[in-house]
Write an enzyme that holds these catalytic residues in place. Structure first.
Site, PDB file in Angstrom:
ATOM      1  N   ASP A   2       0.843  -1.203   0.000  1.00  0.00           N
ATOM      2  CA  ASP A   2       0.000   0.000   0.000  1.00  0.00           C
ATOM      3  C   ASP A   2       0.874   1.248   0.000  1.00  0.00           C
ATOM      4  OD1 ASP A   2      -2.306   1.427  -0.043  1.00  0.00           O
ATOM      5  OD2 ASP A   2      -2.899   0.999   2.025  1.00  0.00           O
ATOM      6  N   ASN A  50     -10.618  -3.719  -5.508  1.00  0.00           N
ATOM      7  CA  ASN A  50      -9.897  -2.713  -6.316  1.00  0.00           C
ATOM      8  C   ASN A  50     -10.602  -2.378  -7.639  1.00  0.00           C
ATOM      9  OD1 ASN A  50      -6.551  -3.737  -5.272  1.00  0.00           O
ATOM     10  ND2 ASN A  50      -7.770  -2.020  -4.543  1.00  0.00           N
TER      11      ASN A  50
HETATM   12  C1  IPE Z   1      -1.404   0.049  -3.522  1.00  0.00           C
HETATM   13  O1  IPE Z   1      -1.180   1.427  -3.526  1.00  0.00           O
HETATM   14  C2  IPE Z   1      -1.469  -0.471  -4.921  1.00  0.00           C
HETATM   15  C3  IPE Z   1      -2.542  -1.414  -5.262  1.00  0.00           C
HETATM   16  C4  IPE Z   1      -3.784  -1.406  -4.855  1.00  0.00           C
HETATM   17  C5  IPE Z   1      -2.192  -2.402  -6.260  1.00  0.00           C
HETATM   18  P1  IPE Z   1      -2.409   2.414  -3.533  1.00  0.00           P
HETATM   19  O2  IPE Z   1      -2.786   2.673  -4.960  1.00  0.00           O
HETATM   20  O3  IPE Z   1      -3.507   1.900  -2.675  1.00  0.00           O
HETATM   21  O4  IPE Z   1      -1.746   3.733  -2.899  1.00  0.00           O
HETATM   22  P2  IPE Z   1      -2.428   4.824  -1.956  1.00  0.00           P
HETATM   23  O5  IPE Z   1      -3.133   4.106  -0.835  1.00  0.00           O
HETATM   24  O6  IPE Z   1      -3.374   5.600  -2.802  1.00  0.00           O
HETATM   25  O7  IPE Z   1      -1.274   5.649  -1.473  1.00  0.00           O
HETATM   26 MG    MG Z   2      -4.113   2.288  -0.770  1.00  0.00          MG
END
Ligand code: IPE
Ligand code: MG
Length: 222
Positions: A2, A50
């Site tokens: 994350d 996601n």
């Molecule tokens: C994690 O980083 C990546 C995935 C979900 C693959 P994020 O995209 O959640 O990063 P933040 O939380 O916005 O900083």
């Molecule tokens: Mg994230």
């Protein structure tokens, strides 16, 4: 994994740049893991939640996954890494599904480390799929209610045959499990770090493993 978005934002870069840097962190982490005694490393790459992100970010992430699989599998294989995938991978694009199956079978006999990629993974979804499978078996007369015990559930989870995680690391200062290996993490030690995923690497992993080594694990005993 994350913090990719925040890493990019802090540099006034598009989010996808954070995800690209995140792939480099994946590489460093996988490289460092075997020498730290890690036999199984699971990376939560894409959750079943996601899909709620904007379509262009989902497509960037899937593009990166394709690129990763195309360019890294040969080297992982030559380094003795066995690949497994957890999550509802059948729901991914058919070209990705084919690459996953190819990577799995190519590396199936490797023994240096098992790398598990969680793709379209969510614990709730996984447990729902187990429940459906069990009800179908019960309806066809091949599963008796009395035969349902923790081992019977574990045998039907995506992680069947893998040990439960000893250590779960969450980056970027968040302190929650976010639907990750909920059943399997019953006795996992949790380590939270403020580091953003693109900054993670061998030293970070070493620190987390050292913190793990200080824990007194009792599994409900005393
Ligand atoms: C994690 O980083 C990546 C995935 C979900 C693959 P994020 O995209 O959640 O990063 P933040 O939380 O916005 O900083
Ligand atoms: Mg994230």
């Amino acid at each position: 994994m994350d913090g990719n978005g925040r890493w990019a934002k802090a540099r006034h870069l598009p989010r996808v740049m954070g995800h690209r840097k995140g792939v480099e962190a994946v590489r460093r982490t996988i490289e460092a893991a075997p020498d730290l005694g890690i036999e199984v490393l699971t990376l939560y790459a894409f959750s079943s939640e996601n899909w709620r992100r904007p379509a262009d970010e989902v497509s960037d992430l899937m593009g990166l996954l394709r690129h990763y699989l195309r360019t890294e599998i040969a080297e992982l294989h030559s380094n003795g890494v066995r690949l497994r995938f957890i999550g509802d991978t059948a729901a991914l694009s058919s070209d990705v599904v084919a690459m996953l199956e190819q990577a799995r079978s190519l590396t199936a006999a490797n023994t240096r480390m098992t790398l598990v990629l969680a793709l379209n993974y969510g614990s709730h979804d996984e447990i729902v799929r187990v429940a459906r499978a069990m009800v179908a078996e019960a309806a066809s007369g091949t599963l008796a209610p009395d035969a349902i015990d923790p081992a019977a559930i574990e045998a039907r989870l995506d992680t069947a045959g893998l040990p439960p995680p000893d250590l779960v690391i969450r980056t970027s200062g968040e302190q929650r499990l976010s639907n990750f290996l909920l059943w399997q993490s019953a006795y996992a030690e949790l380590v939270f770090t403020d580091e953003l995923w693109p900054d993670f690497g061998g030293e970070s992993l070493k620190r987390a493993v050292a913190a793990f080594g200080q824990r007194d694990r009792r599994y409900g005993g005393r």
